[in-house]
Motif scaffolding. Structure first.
Motif, PDB file in Angstrom:
ATOM      1  N   LEU A  70     -18.916  28.069  87.567  1.00  0.00           N
ATOM      2  CA  LEU A  70     -19.200  29.540  87.042  1.00  0.00           C
ATOM      3  C   LEU A  70     -17.873  29.956  86.139  1.00  0.00           C
ATOM      4  N   GLU A 114     -17.225  37.764  90.493  1.00  0.00           N
ATOM      5  CA  GLU A 114     -18.746  37.766  90.099  1.00  0.00           C
ATOM      6  C   GLU A 114     -19.572  36.298  90.410  1.00  0.00           C
ATOM      7  N   ALA A 115     -18.541  35.229  90.211  1.00  0.00           N
ATOM      8  CA  ALA A 115     -19.277  33.981  90.576  1.00  0.00           C
ATOM      9  C   ALA A 115     -19.371  33.959  92.178  1.00  0.00           C
ATOM     10  N   ASP A 159     -30.416  46.274  96.332  1.00  0.00           N
ATOM     11  CA  ASP A 159     -29.473  45.676  95.597  1.00  0.00           C
ATOM     12  C   ASP A 159     -28.164  46.429  95.626  1.00  0.00           C
ATOM     13  N   VAL A 207     -17.185  33.350  83.767  1.00  0.00           N
ATOM     14  CA  VAL A 207     -17.753  34.303  85.038  1.00  0.00           C
ATOM     15  C   VAL A 207     -16.180  34.326  85.745  1.00  0.00           C
ATOM     16  N   SER A 250     -20.131  36.606  94.095  1.00  0.00           N
ATOM     17  CA  SER A 250     -21.457  37.407  94.111  1.00  0.00           C
ATOM     18  C   SER A 250     -22.783  36.780  93.583  1.00  0.00           C
ATOM     19  N   THR A 251     -22.640  36.013  92.716  1.00  0.00           N
ATOM     20  CA  THR A 251     -23.862  35.271  92.079  1.00  0.00           C
ATOM     21  C   THR A 251     -24.307  34.260  93.044  1.00  0.00           C
ATOM     22  N   ARG A 293     -25.847  35.770  96.168  1.00  0.00           N
ATOM     23  CA  ARG A 293     -27.179  36.489  95.703  1.00  0.00           C
ATOM     24  C   ARG A 293     -28.237  35.343  96.028  1.00  0.00           C
ATOM     25  N   GLY A 294     -27.780  34.014  95.588  1.00  0.00           N
ATOM     26  CA  GLY A 294     -28.671  32.895  95.450  1.00  0.00           C
ATOM     27  C   GLY A 294     -29.348  32.634  96.806  1.00  0.00           C
ATOM     28  N   SER A 350     -24.575  44.514  96.787  1.00  0.00           N
ATOM     29  CA  SER A 350     -23.462  44.763  96.206  1.00  0.00           C
ATOM     30  C   SER A 350     -22.224  45.189  97.032  1.00  0.00           C
TER      31      SER A 350
END
Length: 64
Positions: free
Chosen positions: A18, A27-28, A53, A23, A30-31, A34-35, A57
């Motif tokens: 990522l 953020e990577a 949400d 990214v 976090s992404t 979240r997956g 976060s």
């Protein structure tokens, strides 16, 4: 959120993938985290959807 979501437990290759696409590391992570989560509840009004949400976060920020 379980301790396993700490950045050192996420495959560094996924983070690098990522980041190679622009990214930042936070953020990577976090992404990817979240997956593993599905907080979408069908039919939930937008105002209520913001609460889970936001909780996710904030929890991810605490892990960083």
């Amino acid at each position: 959120m379980p301790h396993e979501f700490a950045a050192d437990k996420i495959d560094q290759r996924e983070i690098a993938y990522l980041m190679a696409r622009g990214v930042d590391e936070e953020e990577a992570v976090s992404t990817i985290a979240r997956g593993f989560l599905n907080v979408d509840i069908e039919g939930l009004p937008a105002g209520l959807r913001e609460k889970p949400d936001k909780a996710v976060s904030e929890t991810l920020k605490d892990l960083m």
